[in-house]
Design a protein around this motif. Sequence first.
Motif, PDB file in Angstrom:
ATOM      1  N   MET A 153       0.951  -1.201  -0.004  1.00  0.00           N
ATOM      2  CA  MET A 153       0.008   0.012   0.076  1.00  0.00           C
ATOM      3  C   MET A 153       0.925   1.349   0.177  1.00  0.00           C
ATOM      4  N   VAL A 203      -5.221  -4.704  -0.523  1.00  0.00           N
ATOM      5  CA  VAL A 203      -4.846  -3.342  -0.766  1.00  0.00           C
ATOM      6  C   VAL A 203      -5.622  -2.609  -2.047  1.00  0.00           C
ATOM      7  N   MET A 220     -12.996  -5.418  -4.061  1.00  0.00           N
ATOM      8  CA  MET A 220     -13.721  -5.683  -2.760  1.00  0.00           C
ATOM      9  C   MET A 220     -14.347  -4.544  -2.201  1.00  0.00           C
TER      10      MET A 220
END
Length: 522
Positions: free
Chosen positions: A436, A460, A485
Amino acid sequence: MTILAVSISAANVEEAQEQIDRSVCQGAEAVELRLDFLKSPDEAAAAFLVKFVKEKDLPVIATCRHISESGAADWPTEKRLKVLTAAMEAGADFIDWEFAQYLQPAVQEMLTAALRRFQACRLILSAHDFHGPFEDLSARYEAMRTLCPGAVVKLVYTARHINDCFEAMDLLYQEKEDLIVFAMGSAGMMTRILAKKLGGFLTFTCPEEETAAAPGQIPIGKMKTLYRWDALNQQTKLYGIIGNPVGHSLSPAVYNGCFETQSRNALHLPLEIGGEQAEFNLFLESVLQRPWLDFRGFGVTLPHKSSALEFVHQEGGYLEPMAERIGAANTIKIGHNGQLSAYNTDCAGALDALTQTLGIEKKQLRNQEAAVIGAGGAARAVIVGLIDVGCRVTVYNRTLKKAQDLAEEFGCRAAPLEEIRNSRARIFVNCTSLGMIPNVDSTPVPAEVFGPDSIAFDTVYVPLETRFLREAKAAGARVVSGAEMFIRQAVVQYRHLTGVEPDSERIRQIVLDCLNPAGRAR
Ligand code: NAP
């Protein structure tokens, strides 16, 4: 109606004109000329700039701040008075003067005489505390109002924590006179925006981030677009994302974009809550004690997801069984009479991302070997989801004990992170923060672990394509990004919080727009 003013803090007249022009284009409703920022403030410059703004049909506030209250230089009182008098002569609608200075009888006499000459001009009587909240905000307000009943009282203090915002909002809510009160600093941000909902006289913005005249000032463009200034009113329902940090969160853009599309009278705010359960609880309790704020619910992110579940439990609210099983809630809904409910949408978001991106049914995941890397909040949600569809899960984590605890809790296996290179898993899910921003060169899985048969899913989502996904793709693996997601959990969360279905394509468009490098630069 609350005025959206832009503070101009330029070093010279030309720069000030450019900033004013840019602010007007973005919808400024008034201009504050911070004349103390001019390299050499003089009467001619003040008069010129006031007339320049008046030509644009906007109200002008002339300010030449004393150094003790964060003025740009130590200009003598006499010079400041001369500059403000020139501004009044040129048509300024307001002049701002500090309460502490106003208490000097000679100054008060001169100002009163000047204001009597220019009756169209009104005094903004201001007080600032740059260290923290005033000792007694209400008493300070009363003292200022009593001393100068016709003035617009302005009280500004530094919020050291978001919980310092409530007293400013209480005063605004209770007081019906023209009043400006807000908290500076990033922790005070919501007081600047909610001034409009609470009937504040005015709020200050800046032309751009770099030209902020005070800590926490929001650029006018962001106030108008991201924070929906034009749509706000007393009835606006509030939502927010609670976390620390939350500056990077895509939730305000997603929710406010959807509110705009659905013409909902609602606003979503980033709510950075430092500290732990105690600070989190105090924030929620403060919100629940003030139903007039109209907060209807929150998304919750790191590090408060277990605090969220605990709080709702303590308050006797509804706990979604999935959230209880995961041991964390990322959604708190405030229903009628402050009735709380807690949900976890990460699990559904992760499973839907995996199956829908790959175009497979959940049952096709049955008996698949899955490696979950990480043992934090995201890992808990992913493990529960994978176990429920019949995957055989091994948890790999830097701190082995945490992986072992999870394995024991959920009935799976645990291994040290280094063992990932010997993994026989087909599905790899990165639930660590490795990769990230700003650590974009890190990955928890060596590239050689991936093969053409692998599935790599990274939770991430900043950046959109992590090193983990890039290396998996290069090995021929199928990949699922964290954005998939995020989008799906956001859809479920929006439904829980608002009770209506969001436009999932609109959410996708907003998320991808924010995450692609050109979009992020905005
Ligand atoms: P968390 O509870 O703090 O857990 C972090 C995990 O990362 C822990 O297992 C930690 O290992 C591991 N870790 C951190 N730094 C590491 C390092 N340098 N080397 C090895 N392992 C390291 O965080 P979380 O809430 O689970 O979030 C994890 C990630 O999921 C974040 O990047 C977040 O953005 C993402 N996420 C995405 C979504 C989405 O919708 N896409 C939703 C939720 C979360 P230790 O136990 O050893 O400390």
